[in-house]
Design a protein around this motif. Structure first.
Motif, PDB file in Angstrom:
ATOM      1  N   HIS A  21       6.687   6.550 -10.662  1.00 27.65           N
ATOM      2  CA  HIS A  21       5.758   7.614 -10.281  1.00 27.65           C
ATOM      3  C   HIS A  21       4.611   7.083  -9.425  1.00 27.65           C
ATOM      4  N   GLY A  22       4.788   5.872  -8.875  1.00 26.74           N
ATOM      5  CA  GLY A  22       3.732   5.274  -8.066  1.00 26.74           C
ATOM      6  C   GLY A  22       3.706   5.832  -6.649  1.00 26.74           C
ATOM      7  N   VAL A  75      -1.040  -3.703  -6.326  1.00 25.51           N
ATOM      8  CA  VAL A  75      -0.718  -3.921  -7.731  1.00 25.51           C
ATOM      9  C   VAL A  75       0.688  -3.407  -7.998  1.00 25.51           C
ATOM     10  N   VAL A  76       1.358  -3.995  -8.984  1.00 26.45           N
ATOM     11  CA  VAL A  76       2.750  -3.664  -9.256  1.00 26.45           C
ATOM     12  C   VAL A  76       2.903  -2.220  -9.728  1.00 26.45           C
ATOM     13  N   LEU A 114       1.766  -5.721   3.026  1.00 25.26           N
ATOM     14  CA  LEU A 114       2.096  -6.730   2.011  1.00 25.26           C
ATOM     15  C   LEU A 114       3.248  -7.572   2.551  1.00 25.26           C
ATOM     16  N   GLU A 115       2.911  -8.784   3.052  1.00 20.05           N
ATOM     17  CA  GLU A 115       3.907  -9.631   3.707  1.00 20.05           C
ATOM     18  C   GLU A 115       4.070 -10.963   2.973  1.00 20.05           C
ATOM     19  N   LEU A 116       5.315 -11.397   2.882  1.00 16.42           N
ATOM     20  CA  LEU A 116       5.682 -12.603   2.160  1.00 16.42           C
ATOM     21  C   LEU A 116       6.249 -13.628   3.130  1.00 16.42           C
TER      22      LEU A 116
END
Length: 793
Positions: A775-776, A768-769, A462-464
């Motif tokens: 707890h992700g 997804v956020v 996940l790159e911005l």
């Protein structure tokens, strides 16, 4: 039915020709002998004016509306009545009366077609019925039954009869505040069908106008049949005034009116029902365009609806009367909507029989938007190629450009001041400098759009990225400077922005050929529409309201132009400076030769420029020294008019004229000189009287210079250098769209970088956020990644 409303005397004897079929209201009594006497007047000149108006020409452009002499203002039911449809909108009516009075006192002939009698009467009758019912029910049923009282359906004609006198009394009170008389005329459709009645009506109106009285005309709702049985006072048709739109149009044509203003509860005519997603306000409506318009429902009150207004407007237009349909209910505009229309401002929908040869400014804005987006998708090399080609055209087509500029100079001779003529003038050397600057822009634009400024790894896979993108559509307004056009166009092309250009009419020939050359260059990659030159009669203030089409306004011109644009801009950022009050401080440790040379260049090289010197600050210790004398002698030789500041004047026995203000941009061979005691006092003076543009210190003391550079809060601060270096070309930016003194986004000479903004690009794989919650399964990394190196060649 006609009732006079006037403070001074009785005009009954002038108005009686119309009384043959009517009676005077408000207790005016007419003797039968007077009526018999009036009947013998039927052949006097003011009654026998021609009724069939020869088809004159309506105004072709909004800017011509200021010449309207005779004006009809039609007030729709939604404008006159309150939101609860019972009673009048008093504040709104007072504002309308004020505007009508202002125009009447300017020497215009104003007429009103107004609704409101039914609403006013409904309010009065409701009150009477409630009062009557409450008394009866209190006597027979007790107070507990009052809550169950029902208001019966009120008949519209009864409401009109009850409301006419109150409505006119209200108009009387309002117009009296402006020393204006008003007279009421009630008509029915039958009055226009009977030839004698038409003559009487026409004669009465002309005589009222001759006596500087405002006629207030309305359909006589007390006697006319309802438009739809049993619907006048129910639902959306609570207050109906049958044929009020057609009445206004008929009256306007009968009276050979110059302008009909129809005020409603919508901004004007839309291409689809107002409120729908794609609805756009139509600025100018032409006969035949109604086929492309979808009409919505009628207003909350009244019977006309927009379709009826358009039909009436087109009928009036055909009769030679110009028409504008506008909003008379919006609280932000209703206080000046009528005067704005007459001044030619872009308000509502203007009906015109003359279609412009080219696209409207709204269409140009859309073309600039789509063309700019195509421009932004080109490869950097392709955008650079366009700019290189434009630079070549400036030198290859030199003779044609200079010939067009010669026409502008000849037409401006005697109309423009010398500094403005100098700005208007083009020369071979100017064109060569322009070409060099454009090539600089082309070479520096290779990685301007799409350049990566920041890269962050948010999480695994996940790159911005933050990348540069164009701002969108720029509106650049410039005066007397045709050389500005290719400069700004090149910067817009390099940054991938769409561009709207509005030049001064004094440079029209030069701007036209320079724009054609720009479009020729753009055509090599099929983006000709990205740069548009506005040639219509659009006022600058109207352009500044196109907030849905324009993303940034950049004014290039006088300080007054910049201030006007900053004031007029509605929701659009303005980049620029309102004044160029540049200071130069000559320190006690300044070099004699440097000081004289720098002052001459800053003031005399081009005094009309915004970066020219306007105030010279002299350290007190330099007074009556060779350095001071040399500067004064040089200014005298250069014919610079000196204005003495208060402290400087106090040191002189015979001083020059004392300055009127220390905050003055002269733009000519004039200069203010003031005395200060220290570098700190010089800084304080600059902060108090300067414009944060460009300020300079002349000194050989490095410590003093650095103190000045760090503490002066201006866009450009120099040490031992002319103020004239404050320029995009001299900074190596190739060119500039202007010099900004604002503190947001860009400051100083604004080149290519100042026309870019950024956007964020996030590339993931089903992220997804919720995966990053407590707890992700994933954790944020926020790692900085290397950014691709910028090409500086």
């Amino acid at each position: 039915m006609l009732s006079q409303v006037c403070r001074s005397g009785s005009f009954t004897q002038h108005l009686l020709p119309w009384v043959q079929s009517t009676t005077l209201s408000r207790s005016h009594h007419v003797q039968p002998s007077a009526i018999r006497h009036v009947r013998s007047w039927s052949n006097i000149p003011f009654i026998t004016v021609p009724l069939s108006r020869a088809h004159g020409k309506s105004f072709a452009h909004r800017s011509e509306l200021k010449h309207a002499k005779r004006i009809v203002v039609k007030l729709g039911s939604a404008v006159v009545t309150r939101g609860d449809e019972c009673g009048l909108a008093l504040g709104r009516l007072a504002s309308i009366v004020e505007q009508v009075s202002v125009l009447q006192n300017q020497g215009r002939e104003m007429m009103l077609v107004t609704s409101g009698a039914v609403a006013f009467g409904k309010q009065r009758l409701r009150h009477e019925i409630l009062l009557s019912q409450s008394v009866r029910q209190a006597l027979h049923s007790g107070q507990n039954q009052l809550k169950e009282m029902a208001i019966p359906v009120l008949e519209a004609r009864a409401c009109a009869a009850a409301g006419q006198s109150g409505l006119m009394a209200l108009y009387e009170a309002m117009f009296t505040q402006y020393s204006i008389c008003a007279a009421q005329i009630l008509v029915t459709n039958l009055d226009f069908h009977d030839e004698q009645k038409r003559r009487n009506l026409n004669g009465t109106l002309h005589e009222l106008l001759r006596m500087n009285i405002v006629p207030i005309v309305n359909t006589n709702d007390a006697v006319v049949p309802p438009a739809e049985p049993n619907s006048d006072l129910q639902g959306v048709n609570v207050i109906s005034v049958k044929d009020n739109d057609s009445l206004a149009a008929r009256l306007a044509v009968e009276m050979k009116t110059d302008l009909l203003i129809v005020l409603s509860d919508v901004e004007g005519l839309f291409d689809s029902p107002p409120g729908s997603d794609d609805a756009k306000l139509i600025d100018i409506f032409y006969p035949g365009d109604q086929q492309s318009v979808t009409f919505g429902t009628k207003s909350r009150v009244g019977m006309g609806g927009m379709e009826a207004k358009v039909k009436a407007a087109l009928w009036a237009l055909q009769g030679g009367t110009s028409v504008v349909i506008a909003n008379g209910t919006h609280p932000k505009v209703s206080g000046h909507v009528i005067t704005d229309i007459v001044e030619g401002k872009k308000v509502g929908t203007f009906f015109s029989e003359v279609k412009p040869a080219g696209p409207t400014v709204e269409q140009q804005g859309e073309m600039a938007r789509s063309g700019g987006r195509m421009l932004a998708t080109l490869e950097p090399e392709q955008r650079a190629e366009i700019i290189y080609h434009l630079a070549d055209l400036l030198t290859d087509q030199r003779d044609e450009i200079l010939l067009a500029n010669k026409k502008d100079l000849e037409e401006a001779e005697g109309r423009l001041a010398a500094p403005l003529l100098k700005r208007l003038s083009l020369s071979t050397s100017k064109l060569n400098s322009l070409a060099i600057g454009l090539r600089q822009i082309a070479s520096s634009s290779q990685d301007s759009v799409g350049r990566v400024l920041r890269r962050t790894r948010i999480a695994k896979n996940l790159e911005l990225e933050q990348v540069t993108v164009p701002i969108g559509v720029l509106l650049v307004i410039f005066e007397s400077r045709p050389d500005c056009l290719p400069q700004v166009a090149a910067l817009a092309i390099a940054s991938g922005n769409g561009l709207l250009l509005k030049g001064g009419k004094e440079a029209s020939h030069s701007n036209r050929i320079l724009h054609l050359l720009t479009q020729e260059a753009l055509s090599i990659h099929g983006v000709k529409q990205a740069v548009q030159l506005v040639n219509t009669r659009e006022e600058v203030e109207d352009l500044c309201r196109l907030d849905k089409m324009i993303d940034l306004i950049i004014p290039r011109g006088s300080s007054q132009l910049v201030r006007d644009i900053q004031k007029a801009a509605k929701g659009i950022p303005v980049m620029g400076h309102s004044e160029g009050i540049c200071h130069m401080y000559v320190d006690s440790e300044a070099s004699v030769d440097k000081a004289t040379r720098l002052v001459r260049d800053s003031k005399c090289e081009y005094p009309a420029a915004c970066n020219a010197l306007e105030t010279l600050l002299i350290h007190r210790d330099l007074l009556r020294t060779p350095l001071f004398d040399q500067i004064i002698d040089m200014l005298r030789v250069e014919q610079v008019k000196i204005h003495a500041g208060p402290k400087f004047a106090s040191y002189l026995t015979f001083s020059p004229s004392e300055v009127k203000s220390l905050r003055t941009e002269y733009g000519d061979l004039e200069l203010c000189i003031e005395v200060v005691d220290s570098v700190q006092e010089a800084i304080d003076h600059i902060h108090k009287y300067g414009s944060s543009h460009t300020d300079v210190i002349i000194t050989e003391n490095e410590k003093t210079a650095e103190f000045f550079l760090q503490h002066v809060d201006s866009a450009c601060v120099f040490w031992n250098a002319s103020t004239r270096f404050s320029d995009g070309y001299r900074f190596g930016l190739g060119a500039e769209v202007g010099i900004s003194t604002s503190r947001i986004h860009a400051r100083g000479p604004v080149g290519l970088e100042g026309l870019l903004t950024t956007k964020w690009l996030l590339r993931g794989q089903d992220h997804v956020v919720s995966d990053f919650s407590e707890h992700g399964s994933l954790k944020y990394l926020h790692e900085n990644l290397p950014v691709p190196q910028r090409n500086t060649n």
